[in-house]
Design an enzyme around this catalytic site. Structure first.
Site, PDB file in Angstrom:
ATOM      1  N   SER A 152       1.641   3.154   8.555  1.00  0.00           N
ATOM      2  CA  SER A 152       2.615   3.888   7.761  1.00  0.00           C
ATOM      3  C   SER A 152       2.219   3.772   6.301  1.00  0.00           C
ATOM      4  O   SER A 152       1.462   2.856   5.922  1.00  0.00           O
ATOM      5  CB  SER A 152       4.015   3.293   7.973  1.00  0.00           C
ATOM      6  OG  SER A 152       4.939   3.799   7.032  1.00  0.00           O
ATOM      7  N   TYR A 165      10.721  -3.639   7.816  1.00  0.00           N
ATOM      8  CA  TYR A 165       9.846  -2.577   8.328  1.00  0.00           C
ATOM      9  C   TYR A 165       8.516  -2.592   7.591  1.00  0.00           C
ATOM     10  O   TYR A 165       7.441  -2.486   8.203  1.00  0.00           O
ATOM     11  CB  TYR A 165      10.531  -1.220   8.169  1.00  0.00           C
ATOM     12  CG  TYR A 165       9.703  -0.050   8.671  1.00  0.00           C
ATOM     13  CD1 TYR A 165       9.685   0.271  10.023  1.00  0.00           C
ATOM     14  CD2 TYR A 165       8.950   0.730   7.797  1.00  0.00           C
ATOM     15  CE1 TYR A 165       8.929   1.343  10.493  1.00  0.00           C
ATOM     16  CE2 TYR A 165       8.193   1.798   8.254  1.00  0.00           C
ATOM     17  CZ  TYR A 165       8.185   2.104   9.601  1.00  0.00           C
ATOM     18  OH  TYR A 165       7.440   3.156  10.058  1.00  0.00           O
TER      19      TYR A 165
END
Length: 261
Positions: A152, A165
């Site tokens: 990501s 996250y």
């Protein structure tokens, strides 16, 4: 009779290859499965919900894809090992693995619940280790294979209220490099694919948030949200012979977000 593909284009052809994609009943995983199928691969969809898997498989088959399903929990070591061994025994080698299973939880870090921390890490990091290891053990015997871990932009950059996250995706980035180091000698290429902000079911609320979308579009050099189809070319490249000397690399498909302050 159609002309033969030039060698450079033929190197992207996935015909005869089988790809397992975790978390692929919807969203980015489904888009990647569709993309690899379009490049000629037989795809194996994975999720925990067998009903959703069946619906996703039916949709891809209607488009002409060769599709199998494998319902198992990617965070359970025992379930993963049993499923991978069964796939290999019944359906042949897994040539390509995309570790896509993941989740998001949002809260200020000082309020983040311990149980949610462990849930997020188990889903985002443990699954990559467990499925990657189980598949790699077979790839090592064959001395070939492609593993793509979904990272990501949060593997590099932070945002408010998603510190766990960000930590998990940073871990996936470094696990990808570690896999490449340990398994490259066996003819396996392990790379990461790092999406930016994409329109999916999980980001629907953010897409509809006019203030956030205005900020994001202004922050992104390409001046738009990503569409899941934007990830397909990069995934096919990393899954194909065209990337045979690419190892331990994280390819960000983010419209330039990681390039600018």
């Amino acid at each position: 009779m159609s002309p033969a593909l030039p060698p450079v284009l033929k190197s992207f052809d996935l015909s005869g290859r089988t790809a397992l994609i975790t978390g692929s009943s919807a969203g980015i995983g489904f888009a990647l499965a569709r993309g690899l199928a379009g490049a000629g691969a037989r795809v194996i969809l994975n999720a925990r919900n067998a009903g959703k898997l069946a619906q996703a498989a039916e949709q891809l088959r209607a488009e002409g894809a060769s599709v199998l399903t494998a319902a198992f929990d990617a965070t359970s070591g025992e379930a993963v090992r049993e499923a991978v061994d069964r796939i290999e025994a019944e359906n042949g080698p897994i040539d390509i693995l995309i570790n896509n299973a993941g989740m998001q939880r949002r809260a200020p870090l000082e309020q983040f619940e311990e149980a949610q921390w462990h849930e997020l890490m188990k889903t985002n990091v443990d699954s990559v280790f467990l499925v990657g290891q189980a598949v790699a053990r077979h790839m090592i015997e064959r001395r070939r294979g492609k593993i793509i871990n979904i990272c990501s932009v949060q593997s590099e950059l932070g945002r408010p209220n998603i510190a766990p996250y960000t930590a998990s995706k940073g871990a996936v980035k470094m696990l990808t490099k570690g896999m490449a180091i340990d398994w490259g000698q066996h003819g396996i290429q392990v790379n990461g694919l790092g999406p930016g902000y994409f329109k999916t079911e999980l980001t629907e609320a953010l897409v509809k948030n006019a203030e956030f979308t205005q900020w994001l579009v202004g922050r992104t050099p390409s001046r738009r949200w990503g569409d899941v189809e934007d990830l397909v070319g990069a995934a096919v490249f990393l899954a194909s012979e065209a990337s045979n000397f690419v190892n331990g690399h994280i390819l960000y498909v983010d419209g330039g977000v990681t390039a600018t302050l």
